[in-house]
Design a protein around this motif. Structure first.
Motif, short mmCIF file in Angstrom:
data_model
loop_
_atom_site.label_atom_id
_atom_site.label_comp_id
_atom_site.label_asym_id
_atom_site.label_seq_id
_atom_site.Cartn_x
_atom_site.Cartn_y
_atom_site.Cartn_z
N THR A 54 0.85 -1.19 0.00
CA THR A 54 0.00 0.00 0.00
C THR A 54 0.88 1.24 0.00
OG1 THR A 54 -1.83 -1.07 1.17
CG2 THR A 54 -1.69 1.32 1.32
N LEU A 55 0.64 2.12 -0.95
CA LEU A 55 1.30 3.42 -1.00
C LEU A 55 0.22 4.47 -0.76
CD1 LEU A 55 3.54 2.97 -4.20
CD2 LEU A 55 4.08 2.37 -1.83
N ILE A 56 0.29 5.16 0.36
CA ILE A 56 -0.76 6.12 0.71
C ILE A 56 -0.80 7.27 -0.30
CG2 ILE A 56 -1.60 7.69 2.50
CD1 ILE A 56 -1.74 4.70 3.22
N ASP A 57 0.36 7.75 -0.70
CA ASP A 57 0.47 8.81 -1.71
C ASP A 57 1.54 8.39 -2.69
OD1 ASP A 57 0.49 11.14 -3.18
OD2 ASP A 57 1.61 12.30 -1.70
N LEU A 88 9.65 -4.81 -1.61
CA LEU A 88 8.63 -4.67 -0.58
C LEU A 88 7.79 -5.94 -0.51
CD1 LEU A 88 7.24 -1.04 -1.13
CD2 LEU A 88 9.23 -1.77 0.18
N GLY A 89 7.53 -6.43 0.71
CA GLY A 89 6.70 -7.61 0.89
C GLY A 89 5.22 -7.29 0.80
N ARG A 90 4.41 -8.32 1.02
CA ARG A 90 2.96 -8.16 1.02
C ARG A 90 2.51 -7.36 2.24
NH1 ARG A 90 -0.16 -11.88 -1.89
NH2 ARG A 90 -1.67 -11.98 -0.19
N ASP A 91 1.48 -6.57 2.04
CA ASP A 91 0.86 -5.80 3.12
C ASP A 91 1.81 -4.81 3.78
OD1 ASP A 91 -1.73 -6.98 2.90
OD2 ASP A 91 -0.93 -8.78 3.85
N VAL A 92 2.86 -4.44 3.10
CA VAL A 92 3.70 -3.32 3.56
C VAL A 92 2.93 -2.02 3.29
CG1 VAL A 92 5.80 -2.00 3.07
CG2 VAL A 92 5.90 -4.49 3.26
N THR A 93 2.97 -1.11 4.24
CA THR A 93 2.35 0.20 4.07
C THR A 93 3.43 1.26 4.06
OG1 THR A 93 0.29 -0.47 5.16
CG2 THR A 93 0.75 1.90 5.06
N VAL A 94 3.40 2.10 3.04
CA VAL A 94 4.36 3.19 2.91
C VAL A 94 3.60 4.50 2.89
CG1 VAL A 94 6.25 4.17 1.56
CG2 VAL A 94 5.89 1.68 1.59
N GLU A 95 3.86 5.34 3.88
CA GLU A 95 3.21 6.63 3.96
C GLU A 95 3.90 7.64 3.05
OE1 GLU A 95 2.93 7.77 8.06
OE2 GLU A 95 1.42 6.24 8.52
N PRO A 96 3.35 8.86 2.93
CA PRO A 96 3.91 9.83 1.99
C PRO A 96 5.36 10.24 2.28
CG PRO A 96 1.68 10.45 2.61
CD PRO A 96 2.08 9.32 3.51
N LYS A 128 15.31 -3.99 1.61
CA LYS A 128 14.32 -5.07 1.57
C LYS A 128 13.41 -4.92 2.77
CE LYS A 128 13.82 -10.09 1.25
NZ LYS A 128 14.55 -11.39 1.18
N VAL A 129 12.10 -4.84 2.51
CA VAL A 129 11.11 -4.66 3.57
C VAL A 129 10.21 -5.88 3.60
CG1 VAL A 129 9.29 -3.17 4.49
CG2 VAL A 129 11.18 -2.16 3.19
N ALA A 130 10.14 -6.54 4.74
CA ALA A 130 9.37 -7.79 4.87
C ALA A 130 7.88 -7.51 5.04
CB ALA A 130 9.91 -8.61 6.04
N ASP A 131 7.10 -8.56 4.96
CA ASP A 131 5.64 -8.47 5.00
C ASP A 131 5.14 -7.70 6.23
OD1 ASP A 131 5.81 -10.07 2.79
OD2 ASP A 131 4.99 -11.87 3.74
N GLY A 132 4.13 -6.88 6.01
CA GLY A 132 3.42 -6.25 7.10
C GLY A 132 4.11 -5.10 7.78
N ALA A 133 5.27 -4.68 7.31
CA ALA A 133 5.96 -3.55 7.92
C ALA A 133 5.29 -2.25 7.52
CB ALA A 133 7.42 -3.53 7.52
N THR A 134 5.48 -1.22 8.34
CA THR A 134 4.94 0.11 8.04
C THR A 134 6.09 1.11 8.03
OG1 THR A 134 2.80 -0.38 9.06
CG2 THR A 134 3.39 1.94 8.80
#
Length: 466
Positions: A273-276, A288-296, A305-311
């Motif tokens: 998920t990319l918020i912006d 980026l893994g699954r369900d990673v959220t990246v804010e603006p 490397k970012v694993a699943d579910g990280a924010t």
């Protein structure tokens, strides 16, 4: 430029030498003059990787066993950049056109008769699938002499035009300046990239003349020479993005924007998920893994490397780091190369980490610098903590044990070890190891002077009125 062969692809790469409309007004003929830079044109980066190395990646994806990079000025820079990438250098001492550049690879490909693909170092994003299509077309039963990669860009500017005959055969290739109004209305443009057999390539290049306004030897002239010998030239059409070259910083910026746009779409399709999205910037190898959220307003440098579910919270910058599953980063965090964060770690606002290993569930919540350090699982690093890792001559390591608690505003002067479960009192300067499950406090004893503040204010008031 680059080349290939079927039994073991060859590759020849060179800085691009096409003419855009801007270049017609500001001629540089492939020497990168419009970049206004001491850095070689093909070494300017997109997504934190030089243009030329993007292209070499695509060659490697086809399993090329030889890659020849033809370079003129800036040879030392290019040689340093491609070291370790299995490419050879051929030198074009004088810049006398694209045909002349290809001729510099003749000795390296002496007696080689298989197919050669010619590409350009500042046109980095041609797809491996497109190169395969070019090679396959060269092998078909009608045995064309040349396969030219073309595209239909939204704005064809002053690129050379390709006039088709029957099917995919080229009836005519014409430079914009020599084209009629009807020919200029054709939108199919020559990218300059082509596939041709080594048995024919250098023989045809020997026949290319320089009777033109620039006095240069142009590679596209081999299309007409091949036709005179009865060898058809044909077209493979690619995405305009694949044939977009870089001749100025403005073009570099536009191509970076397009690369980022495509990468963001890919990331979203893969389950992050990319918020912006437009405010997030990726490097060429960001994962980026699954369900990673990246804010603006997050920037990823190389090697992340970012694993699943990280924010990843807003305004964070991550470079050369591994982020564990379910971790929380930022906002306003700076994660520098060599950092490894385990699952469910928390790195909060205005925290900087460098070459730090942080164990599962550990927290570095605010306003801290942790460098050259190991932080154990479930340890808590209080606000304002600093690992003093540099003594002016060398870097030293700090080890903080599992479950340890470091009080706010603590300085850990490396090398130093804090044992498992230990507590360090707030405001301490720790210069010696702290045993497991012990308390370490290093600060002056607090004392109070009754009435001092009142007397101080009265004294200052009298002084101000005198």
């Amino acid at each position: 430029m680059r080349g290939w062969r079927r039994d073991g692809p060859h590759a020849i790469a060179r800085k691009h030498d096409r003419f855009t409309e801007f270049r017609r007004r500001h001629p540089g003929r492939g020497q990168g003059t419009r970049m206004r830079s001491d850095t070689h044109k093909v070494l300017h980066p997109i997504a934190s990787r030089p243009l030329l190395l993007h292209l070499l990646d695509r060659v490697d994806g086809l399993g090329a066993d030889r890659k020849i990079v033809v370079v003129g000025k800036g040879r030392e820079q290019v040689e340093a950049a491609i070291a370790g990438h299995g490419a050879e250098i051929a030198v074009q001492a004088e810049q006398r056109g694209t045909g002349h550049a290809v001729q510099q690879a003749a000795s390296a490909l002496k007696a080689y008769e298989g197919p050669v693909v010619i590409l350009y170092g500042d046109t980095p994003f041609v797809k491996a699938q497109t190169l395969t299509r070019m090679l396959d077309r060269l092998d078909q039963d009608d045995r064309p002499g040349v396969v030219v990669l073309a595209s239909t860009p939204p704005d064809p500017l002053k690129y050379g035009r390709i006039i088709l005959g029957a099917g995919d055969r080229i009836a005519k290739m014409v430079e914009f300046k020599d084209a009629s109004e009807a020919e200029r209305a054709v939108r199919l443009c020559n990218s300059g990239m082509m596939a041709v057999r080594g048995a024919d390539l250098f023989r045809w290049l020997d026949q290319v003349g320089n009777d033109n306004a620039a006095g240069e030897y142009y590679l596209p002239d081999i299309v007409n020479i091949a036709g005179d010998e009865g060898h058809a030239a044909v077209v493979i059409e690619g995405d305009p993005y694949e044939t977009a070259g870089v001749n100025s910083r403005a073009e570099l910026a536009h191509l970076e924007l397009e690369w980022q746009r495509r990468r963001r779409e890919q990331v979203l399709e893969e389950g992050a998920t990319l918020i912006d999205p437009e405010s997030v910037w990726f490097a060429y190898d960001t994962k980026l893994g699954r369900d990673v959220t990246v804010e603006p307003h997050v920037v990823f440098g190389p090697g992340v490397k970012v694993a699943d579910g990280a924010t990843i919270h807003a305004f964070s910058h991550i470079d050369g780091a591994s982020i564990g599953a379910g971790a929380s980063i930022g906002p306003f965090a700076r994660i520098r190369p060599g950092t490894r964060l385990a699952a469910r770690t928390k790195v909060g606002n205005f925290v900087e980490l460098k070459k730090a290993s942080v164990g599962e569930g550990a927290k570095v919540n605010h306003l801290s610098y942790v460098g050259d350090a190991e932080v154990g699982a479930k340890a808590n690093i209080g606000a304002g903590t600093i690992t003093c890792n540099y003594d002016g001559f060398g870097k030293h390591r700090t080890v903080i044990g599992a479950g340890a608690f470091i009080g706010s505003n603590t300085a850990l002067v490396a090398p130093v070890n804090v044992g498992d479960g230990a507590i360090v009192g707030a405001g301490s300067v720790i210069t010696e190891d702290v045993a497991a499950d012990s308390l370490a406090v290093e600060r002056a004893e607090q004392r109070g002077v009754a009435g001092w503040a009142k007397r101080f204010r009265e004294r200052m008031t009298r002084k101000a009125t005198q």
